[in-house]
Design a protein around this motif. Structure first.
Motif, PDB file in Angstrom:
ATOM      1  N   ALA A  66      18.639 -18.356 -29.775  1.00  0.00           N
ATOM      2  CA  ALA A  66      19.077 -19.567 -28.777  1.00  0.00           C
ATOM      3  C   ALA A  66      20.136 -20.140 -29.858  1.00  0.00           C
ATOM      4  CB  ALA A  66      17.928 -19.402 -28.764  1.00  0.00           C
ATOM      5  N   PHE A  67      20.477 -21.110 -29.926  1.00  0.00           N
ATOM      6  CA  PHE A  67      21.153 -22.014 -30.647  1.00  0.00           C
ATOM      7  C   PHE A  67      19.347 -23.285 -31.261  1.00  0.00           C
ATOM      8  CE2 PHE A  67      25.249 -22.231 -29.063  1.00  0.00           C
ATOM      9  CZ  PHE A  67      25.531 -21.390 -30.175  1.00  0.00           C
ATOM     10  N   GLY A  68      19.841 -23.267 -32.461  1.00  0.00           N
ATOM     11  CA  GLY A  68      18.813 -24.849 -32.645  1.00  0.00           C
ATOM     12  C   GLY A  68      19.763 -25.877 -32.682  1.00  0.00           C
ATOM     13  N   VAL A  69      18.976 -27.270 -32.525  1.00  0.00           N
ATOM     14  CA  VAL A  69      19.678 -28.062 -32.619  1.00  0.00           C
ATOM     15  C   VAL A  69      18.742 -29.097 -33.852  1.00  0.00           C
ATOM     16  CG1 VAL A  69      20.602 -30.628 -31.773  1.00  0.00           C
ATOM     17  CG2 VAL A  69      20.726 -28.793 -30.249  1.00  0.00           C
ATOM     18  N   PHE A  70      19.176 -29.411 -35.382  1.00  0.00           N
ATOM     19  CA  PHE A  70      19.510 -30.155 -36.832  1.00  0.00           C
ATOM     20  C   PHE A  70      19.438 -31.448 -36.533  1.00  0.00           C
ATOM     21  CE2 PHE A  70      18.778 -25.291 -37.230  1.00  0.00           C
ATOM     22  CZ  PHE A  70      17.530 -24.917 -37.028  1.00  0.00           C
ATOM     23  N   GLY A  71      18.537 -32.388 -36.856  1.00  0.00           N
ATOM     24  CA  GLY A  71      19.668 -33.496 -37.700  1.00  0.00           C
ATOM     25  C   GLY A  71      19.231 -34.753 -36.722  1.00  0.00           C
ATOM     26  N   THR A  72      18.468 -34.298 -34.995  1.00  0.00           N
ATOM     27  CA  THR A  72      18.924 -35.430 -34.059  1.00  0.00           C
ATOM     28  C   THR A  72      17.110 -35.744 -33.683  1.00  0.00           C
ATOM     29  OG1 THR A  72      19.719 -36.673 -31.998  1.00  0.00           O
ATOM     30  CG2 THR A  72      19.777 -34.129 -32.220  1.00  0.00           C
ATOM     31  N   GLU A  73      17.596 -36.954 -33.568  1.00  0.00           N
ATOM     32  CA  GLU A  73      16.256 -37.831 -33.025  1.00  0.00           C
ATOM     33  C   GLU A  73      16.223 -37.746 -31.150  1.00  0.00           C
ATOM     34  OE1 GLU A  73      13.706 -39.906 -35.616  1.00  0.00           O
ATOM     35  OE2 GLU A  73      13.744 -38.774 -37.212  1.00  0.00           O
ATOM     36  N   ARG A  74      17.477 -38.025 -31.350  1.00  0.00           N
ATOM     37  CA  ARG A  74      18.045 -38.077 -29.427  1.00  0.00           C
ATOM     38  C   ARG A  74      17.281 -36.990 -28.849  1.00  0.00           C
ATOM     39  NH1 ARG A  74      21.298 -42.491 -27.968  1.00  0.00           N
ATOM     40  NH2 ARG A  74      22.343 -40.474 -27.582  1.00  0.00           N
ATOM     41  N   TRP A  75      16.783 -37.036 -28.295  1.00  0.00           N
ATOM     42  CA  TRP A  75      16.874 -35.920 -27.063  1.00  0.00           C
ATOM     43  C   TRP A  75      18.015 -35.766 -26.041  1.00  0.00           C
ATOM     44  CZ3 TRP A  75      14.732 -32.093 -26.570  1.00  0.00           C
ATOM     45  CH2 TRP A  75      13.964 -30.961 -24.866  1.00  0.00           C
ATOM     46  N   GLU A  76      18.775 -37.404 -25.893  1.00  0.00           N
ATOM     47  CA  GLU A  76      19.773 -37.342 -25.336  1.00  0.00           C
ATOM     48  C   GLU A  76      20.973 -36.081 -25.834  1.00  0.00           C
ATOM     49  OE1 GLU A  76      17.856 -40.113 -25.762  1.00  0.00           O
ATOM     50  OE2 GLU A  76      17.457 -40.909 -23.945  1.00  0.00           O
ATOM     51  N   ASP A  77      20.653 -36.474 -27.021  1.00  0.00           N
ATOM     52  CA  ASP A  77      21.927 -35.171 -27.410  1.00  0.00           C
ATOM     53  C   ASP A  77      21.778 -34.061 -27.313  1.00  0.00           C
ATOM     54  OD1 ASP A  77      23.347 -37.988 -28.591  1.00  0.00           O
ATOM     55  OD2 ASP A  77      21.917 -37.231 -30.253  1.00  0.00           O
ATOM     56  N   VAL A  78      20.800 -33.554 -27.351  1.00  0.00           N
ATOM     57  CA  VAL A  78      20.337 -32.224 -26.711  1.00  0.00           C
ATOM     58  C   VAL A  78      20.556 -31.869 -26.168  1.00  0.00           C
ATOM     59  CG1 VAL A  78      18.550 -30.791 -27.138  1.00  0.00           C
ATOM     60  CG2 VAL A  78      18.863 -31.974 -29.134  1.00  0.00           C
ATOM     61  N   VAL A  79      19.800 -33.177 -24.616  1.00  0.00           N
ATOM     62  CA  VAL A  79      20.083 -32.598 -23.672  1.00  0.00           C
ATOM     63  C   VAL A  79      21.745 -32.700 -23.144  1.00  0.00           C
ATOM     64  CG1 VAL A  79      20.192 -33.423 -21.018  1.00  0.00           C
ATOM     65  CG2 VAL A  79      18.285 -33.957 -22.533  1.00  0.00           C
ATOM     66  N   ASP A  80      23.106 -33.402 -24.021  1.00  0.00           N
ATOM     67  CA  ASP A  80      24.405 -33.298 -23.126  1.00  0.00           C
ATOM     68  C   ASP A  80      25.501 -32.154 -24.079  1.00  0.00           C
ATOM     69  OD1 ASP A  80      27.090 -34.306 -22.923  1.00  0.00           O
ATOM     70  OD2 ASP A  80      27.265 -34.873 -25.289  1.00  0.00           O
ATOM     71  N   ALA A  81      24.317 -31.531 -25.693  1.00  0.00           N
ATOM     72  CA  ALA A  81      24.949 -30.705 -26.279  1.00  0.00           C
ATOM     73  C   ALA A  81      24.375 -28.752 -25.219  1.00  0.00           C
ATOM     74  CB  ALA A  81      23.752 -30.381 -27.694  1.00  0.00           C
ATOM     75  N   GLU A  82      22.893 -28.817 -24.583  1.00  0.00           N
ATOM     76  CA  GLU A  82      23.189 -27.954 -23.835  1.00  0.00           C
ATOM     77  C   GLU A  82      23.987 -27.643 -22.580  1.00  0.00           C
ATOM     78  OE1 GLU A  82      19.271 -25.346 -22.268  1.00  0.00           O
ATOM     79  OE2 GLU A  82      19.024 -28.086 -22.261  1.00  0.00           O
ATOM     80  N   ARG A  83      24.211 -29.251 -21.600  1.00  0.00           N
ATOM     81  CA  ARG A  83      25.025 -28.673 -20.931  1.00  0.00           C
ATOM     82  C   ARG A  83      26.208 -28.551 -21.114  1.00  0.00           C
ATOM     83  NH1 ARG A  83      28.924 -32.803 -18.713  1.00  0.00           N
ATOM     84  NH2 ARG A  83      28.330 -33.866 -20.622  1.00  0.00           N
ATOM     85  N   ARG A  84      26.861 -28.951 -21.881  1.00  0.00           N
ATOM     86  CA  ARG A  84      28.183 -29.019 -22.460  1.00  0.00           C
ATOM     87  C   ARG A  84      28.575 -27.792 -22.774  1.00  0.00           C
ATOM     88  NH1 ARG A  84      31.741 -33.096 -24.070  1.00  0.00           N
ATOM     89  NH2 ARG A  84      30.433 -35.282 -24.249  1.00  0.00           N
ATOM     90  N   ILE A  85      27.610 -27.017 -23.957  1.00  0.00           N
ATOM     91  CA  ILE A  85      28.180 -25.507 -24.630  1.00  0.00           C
ATOM     92  C   ILE A  85      27.873 -24.974 -23.046  1.00  0.00           C
ATOM     93  CG2 ILE A  85      26.408 -23.683 -25.096  1.00  0.00           C
ATOM     94  CD1 ILE A  85      25.656 -26.080 -27.835  1.00  0.00           C
ATOM     95  N   ASN A  86      26.652 -25.106 -22.028  1.00  0.00           N
ATOM     96  CA  ASN A  86      26.740 -23.759 -20.865  1.00  0.00           C
ATOM     97  C   ASN A  86      27.766 -23.962 -20.273  1.00  0.00           C
ATOM     98  OD1 ASN A  86      24.142 -22.325 -21.121  1.00  0.00           O
ATOM     99  ND2 ASN A  86      23.295 -24.002 -22.079  1.00  0.00           N
ATOM    100  N   ALA A  87      28.504 -25.172 -19.894  1.00  0.00           N
ATOM    101  CA  ALA A  87      29.840 -25.735 -18.778  1.00  0.00           C
ATOM    102  C   ALA A  87      30.926 -24.899 -20.057  1.00  0.00           C
ATOM    103  CB  ALA A  87      29.694 -27.132 -18.914  1.00  0.00           C
ATOM    104  N   TRP A  88      30.969 -25.406 -21.069  1.00  0.00           N
ATOM    105  CA  TRP A  88      32.314 -24.128 -22.339  1.00  0.00           C
ATOM    106  C   TRP A  88      31.867 -22.818 -21.745  1.00  0.00           C
ATOM    107  CZ3 TRP A  88      32.367 -20.995 -25.597  1.00  0.00           C
ATOM    108  CH2 TRP A  88      34.120 -21.258 -26.441  1.00  0.00           C
TER     109      TRP A  88
END
Length: 121
Positions: A62-84
């Protein structure tokens, strides 16, 4: 792997492959395209990790998101990656992965499994 915490991001299409060495290579392809997938100026990093669910024998890439405490960043990254990934298709991703250098699944999960990546099994 460093000791900072991460939040996992799964890419279900890649897990359909059932070949975790291939899945790791496909995740590396995605990772090389992250500057185009994620919004400009992100202040976190994303690495390929072995995601462990409740037991070291139950791991997958899987991917690990490092260096953010904002849940919104993780949700946005997951959405963008899976859409791509959905936009390009799994066949394209597999074809692109043929020339990617990536760690083997055994070496990636060795610290979790407590195994020697150079030994079969």
């Amino acid at each position: 792997m460093d000791s900072e915490g991460c939040t996992p991001v799964e890419v279900p299409a890649v897990l359909q492959l059932r070949d975790y060495d291939l899945a790791v290579r496909c995740l590396e392809v995605i990772r090389t395209h992250l500057p185009a997938i994620l919004p400009p100026g992100v202040r976190y990093r994303i690495d390929v990790i072995p995601l462990c669910h409740h037991h070291p024998a139950n791991t997958y890439p899987a991917f690990g998101v490092f260096g953010t405490e904002r849940w919104e960043d993780v949700v946005d990254a997951e959405r963008r990656i899976n859409a791509w990934v959905a936009d390009r298709g799994l066949e394209w991703l597999v074809a692109e992965s043929a020339t990617v250098t990536a760690p083997t699944w055994a070496s990636l999960r060795a610290p979790i499994a407590g195994t020697d990546p150079d030994q079969p099994g």
